[in-house]
Design an enzyme around this catalytic site. Structure first.
Site, mmCIF file in Angstrom:
data_model
loop_
_atom_site.group_PDB
_atom_site.id
_atom_site.type_symbol
_atom_site.label_atom_id
_atom_site.label_comp_id
_atom_site.label_asym_id
_atom_site.label_seq_id
_atom_site.Cartn_x
_atom_site.Cartn_y
_atom_site.Cartn_z
ATOM 1 N N VAL A 15 0.607 -1.144 -0.386
ATOM 2 C CA VAL A 15 0.025 0.018 -0.097
ATOM 3 C C VAL A 15 0.802 0.754 0.271
ATOM 4 O O VAL A 15 0.551 1.908 -1.325
ATOM 5 C CB VAL A 15 -0.468 0.198 1.419
ATOM 6 C CG1 VAL A 15 -1.571 1.664 1.151
ATOM 7 C CG2 VAL A 15 -1.955 -1.364 1.307
ATOM 8 N N LYS A 97 -6.952 -1.941 9.466
ATOM 9 C CA LYS A 97 -8.446 -2.186 9.499
ATOM 10 C C LYS A 97 -8.629 -2.891 11.091
ATOM 11 O O LYS A 97 -8.950 -2.642 12.089
ATOM 12 C CB LYS A 97 -9.018 -3.283 8.156
ATOM 13 C CG LYS A 97 -8.560 -4.640 8.321
ATOM 14 C CD LYS A 97 -8.287 -4.623 6.410
ATOM 15 C CE LYS A 97 -7.308 -5.581 6.712
ATOM 16 N NZ LYS A 97 -6.774 -5.261 5.205
ATOM 17 N N GLU A 121 -10.447 5.147 5.254
ATOM 18 C CA GLU A 121 -11.193 4.805 4.580
ATOM 19 C C GLU A 121 -10.687 3.334 3.458
ATOM 20 O O GLU A 121 -11.523 2.613 3.252
ATOM 21 C CB GLU A 121 -11.675 5.706 2.745
ATOM 22 C CG GLU A 121 -12.860 5.548 2.349
ATOM 23 C CD GLU A 121 -13.788 5.248 2.995
ATOM 24 O OE1 GLU A 121 -14.834 6.305 2.361
ATOM 25 O OE2 GLU A 121 -14.584 4.027 2.347
ATOM 26 N N GLY A 178 -0.996 -14.256 -5.853
ATOM 27 C CA GLY A 178 -0.440 -12.700 -4.881
ATOM 28 C C GLY A 178 -1.624 -11.938 -4.083
ATOM 29 O O GLY A 178 -1.646 -11.033 -3.734
ATOM 30 N N LYS A 196 -13.766 -5.045 9.233
ATOM 31 C CA LYS A 196 -14.993 -4.566 8.622
ATOM 32 C C LYS A 196 -16.051 -4.132 8.871
ATOM 33 O O LYS A 196 -15.696 -3.070 8.438
ATOM 34 C CB LYS A 196 -14.354 -4.727 6.604
ATOM 35 C CG LYS A 196 -12.502 -4.543 6.793
ATOM 36 C CD LYS A 196 -12.311 -5.309 5.213
ATOM 37 C CE LYS A 196 -11.175 -5.290 4.800
ATOM 38 N NZ LYS A 196 -11.006 -6.571 3.558
ATOM 39 N N GLY A 293 -5.074 -4.454 -2.934
ATOM 40 C CA GLY A 293 -3.921 -4.492 -3.935
ATOM 41 C C GLY A 293 -3.317 -2.921 -3.657
ATOM 42 O O GLY A 293 -4.396 -2.320 -3.359
HETATM 43 N N1 LIG Z 1 -2.753 -4.878 0.771
HETATM 44 C C1 LIG Z 1 -3.449 -4.706 0.546
HETATM 45 O O1 LIG Z 1 -3.902 -4.526 -0.338
HETATM 46 C C2 LIG Z 1 -4.164 -3.437 1.335
HETATM 47 C C3 LIG Z 1 -5.394 -3.471 1.721
HETATM 48 C C4 LIG Z 1 -6.488 -2.494 2.666
HETATM 49 C C5 LIG Z 1 -5.679 -2.348 3.746
HETATM 50 N N2 LIG Z 1 -4.193 -2.711 3.792
HETATM 51 C C6 LIG Z 1 -4.078 -2.201 5.001
HETATM 52 O O2 LIG Z 1 -2.512 -1.915 4.643
HETATM 53 C C7 LIG Z 1 -1.709 -1.863 5.996
HETATM 54 C C8 LIG Z 1 -0.508 -2.247 4.845
HETATM 55 O O3 LIG Z 1 -0.147 -3.289 4.348
HETATM 56 P P1 LIG Z 1 0.396 -3.408 3.156
HETATM 57 O O4 LIG Z 1 0.373 -5.306 2.639
HETATM 58 O O5 LIG Z 1 1.507 -2.512 2.699
HETATM 59 O O6 LIG Z 1 1.630 -4.777 3.875
HETATM 60 P P2 LIG Z 1 3.021 -4.950 3.417
HETATM 61 O O7 LIG Z 1 3.512 -5.366 1.913
HETATM 62 O O8 LIG Z 1 3.593 -6.279 4.438
HETATM 63 O O9 LIG Z 1 4.157 -3.920 4.094
HETATM 64 C C9 LIG Z 1 3.949 -3.713 5.647
HETATM 65 C C10 LIG Z 1 5.026 -2.216 5.107
HETATM 66 O O10 LIG Z 1 5.170 -1.734 6.645
HETATM 67 C C11 LIG Z 1 7.137 -1.734 7.288
HETATM 68 N N3 LIG Z 1 6.881 -1.770 8.572
HETATM 69 C C12 LIG Z 1 6.391 -3.404 9.373
HETATM 70 N N4 LIG Z 1 6.225 -2.878 10.677
HETATM 71 C C13 LIG Z 1 6.904 -1.545 11.111
HETATM 72 C C14 LIG Z 1 7.387 -0.048 12.037
HETATM 73 N N5 LIG Z 1 7.166 -0.645 13.407
HETATM 74 N N6 LIG Z 1 7.607 0.175 11.857
HETATM 75 C C15 LIG Z 1 8.009 1.526 10.104
HETATM 76 N N7 LIG Z 1 7.537 0.356 9.346
HETATM 77 C C16 LIG Z 1 7.151 -0.732 9.259
HETATM 78 C C17 LIG Z 1 7.385 -2.507 6.077
HETATM 79 O O11 LIG Z 1 8.242 -2.666 6.442
HETATM 80 P P3 LIG Z 1 9.831 -2.926 5.741
HETATM 81 O O12 LIG Z 1 9.436 -2.491 4.390
HETATM 82 O O13 LIG Z 1 11.394 -2.129 6.035
HETATM 83 O O14 LIG Z 1 9.600 -4.839 5.655
HETATM 84 C C18 LIG Z 1 6.901 -2.553 5.072
HETATM 85 O O15 LIG Z 1 7.355 -1.325 4.371
HETATM 86 C C19 LIG Z 1 -1.895 -2.987 6.767
HETATM 87 O O16 LIG Z 1 -2.581 -2.653 7.859
HETATM 88 C C20 LIG Z 1 -3.226 -3.737 5.323
HETATM 89 O O17 LIG Z 1 -4.053 -4.165 6.637
HETATM 90 C C21 LIG Z 1 -3.880 -3.834 2.582
#
Ligand SMILES: NC(=O)c1ccc[n+]([C@@H]2O[C@H](COP(=O)([O-])OP(=O)(O)OC[C@H]3O[C@@H](n4cnc5c(N)ncnc54)[C@H](OP(=O)(O)O)[C@@H]3O)[C@@H](O)[C@H]2O)c1
Length: 409
Positions: A15, A97, A121, A178, A196, A293
């Protein structure tokens, strides 16, 4: 045109990177992404290493930063960051969430105490703007029900099952594309959709629920029998977050549902999300879109910037009342290969009971409090599917047409 806003970003994963690209590509004129904080110093990234920081205070203690994008994966750490950011006078946009659903009461208090804006959102149904729709546009209108497909991974798997794959094949395909994690429990077990649903229950009904008090069941036990049975009865299986008013209170749950073909949710396929909001004065609204995504979720995060720039918090117009879900009684299709589990629960009424290929199936009426007697780990061995309220009537018509149960014939 709103003034330029200086922002800090926590997280540069799916994200965070999506948001960064959108800000750059769209040339969004009013956001300057000053500081990006991540965790892993060794990770190869889209941007050079000097663009990243590893200390959260680089954002939290920077008085020039007015807006924090919280996009990390860890919910408890995310809460600490959001709390600190609000207390240090910054507005926050988050996609987390689990963090929001688990800490809603404290997050509202923090907004009241600090006068700062917190928006989320992207935390519900990805790019579909359902939180603002329910919170703001339906603020002065009675919401009767919110039903939605809030988890793209589960929906992808269920769609593949209806297309002829078995559960393991469908899960593997989702993982290869993925869409599913190596451990998909949060998605297929109904946890993600529950967080949610809890957020929408607050904005739509003014009710605050604890995640551990909301009933949920997953899709892990579905096999071709349920798919064949559903299709023979003109149903499609969907994992549905369902919040609705009853005379005794509000019911909230997440579980697989046998959805009729007239229901718009039955046509929401693959990784898409969809949500129907039924109101008292203006009928039903149906929203469909990308639920997850990099791009879609990044866009939902970016969409929250404009209300931040005009200092527009959520209204929470329906109130904030700590509540327990009402003990609803549903028509249920239940199947398990662990007979002993059936001794723990009592149906109000059994319509049909049968055994086949080591499975025990009961179709009947049962209350949520009975289903809750099965622990979360026991529920992994039981398929619990909600049938429409008019099931008995439609099943009579099915039988009158001399159709046989496809599983038992
Ligand atoms: N993926 C989706 O489609 C999606 C959709 C809706 C909501 N979300 C929500 O959005 C959020 C992020 O999801 P994501 O899919 O982007 O996760 P992700 O790909 O696993 O990326 C997580 C990021 O957070 C960083 N991180 C983790 N712990 C940290 C800390 N203590 N301090 C600073 N940075 C930290 C990680 O750092 P590193 O890069 O150094 O490992 C990484 O860059 C989550 O809450 C998820 O539930 C995701």
């Amino acid at each position: 045109m709103a003034q330029k806003i200086v922002a800090g970003l926590f997280g540069f994963g799916v994200v965070g990177e999506g948001l960064y690209k959108l800000i750059r590509q769209s040339g969004y004129p009013n956001v300057e992404l000053k500081t990006i904080v991540v965790q892993d110093k060794e990770k190869k990234r889209l941007l050079p290493p000097e663009r990243f920081n590893y200390n959260k205070d680089e954002i939290l203690n920077d008085s020039e930063i007015e807006l924090v994008f919280e996009l990390i994966s860890d919910a408890e750490e995310a809460f600490m960051i959001v709390k600190a950011a609000l207390l240090s006078g910054k507005n926050v946009v988050t996609a987390n969430k689990k963090m929001v659903a688990t800490h809603l009461a404290e997050l509202i208090e923090l907004q009241q105490k600090t006068g700062k804006v917190l928006l989320y959102e992207a935390a519900v149904a990805g790019a579909i703007p359902v939180v603002q729709t329910v919170d703001r546009y339906l603020a002065w209108q009675n919401v009767k029900s919110i039903r939605g497909i809030f988890n793209g991974t589960s929906n992808y798997i269920l769609t593949a099952l209806h297309n002829g794959l078995n559960y393991q094949e469908a899960l593997r395909e989702a993982q290869l594309k993925g869409y599913a994690e190596a451990d998909p429990t949060l998605d297929v077990g109904g946890y993600d959709a529950k967080f949610k649903s809890i957020i929408l229950a607050l904005h739509g009904f003014g009710k605050l629920y604890k995640p551990e008090e909301v009933f949920h069941a997953g899709i892990q036990c579905i096999d071709s029998h349920e798919i064949v049975w559903a299709e023979s009865h003109n149903y499609t299986l969907k994992l549905v977050g369902n919040i609705y008013s009853t005379d005794n209170g509000v019911s909230i749950s997440v579980l697989p549902e046998f959805v009729t073909t007239e229901d718009k949710l039955s046509k929401v396929n693959g990784v898409l999300n969809g949500v129907t909001v039924e109101t008292s004065n203006s009928g039903s609204y149906f929203l469909e879109g990308e639920g997850a995504g990099s791009g879609p979720t990044g866009q939902a995060v970016l969409g929250d910037v404009a209300p931040v720039q005009t200092n527009s918090s959520y209204l929470y117009n329906k109130g904030v009342e700590e509540s327990k879900p009402v003990n609803a009684v549903w028509n249920i299709y239940l199947k398990t290969d662990v007979e002993a589990l059936l001794e723990q629960i009592t149906f109000d009424q059994i319509f049909e009971e049968s055994k086949y290929e080591g499975q025990h199936r009961i179709i009947g009426r049962i209350s949520v409090s009975e289903l809750e007697k099965l622990s979360e780990s026991e529920r992994k061995h039981v398929f619990i599917g909600k049938l429409p309220d008019n099931f008995l009537q439609s099943n009579k018509e099915y039988q009158a047409n001399a159709k046989k149960d496809p599983i038992l014939t």
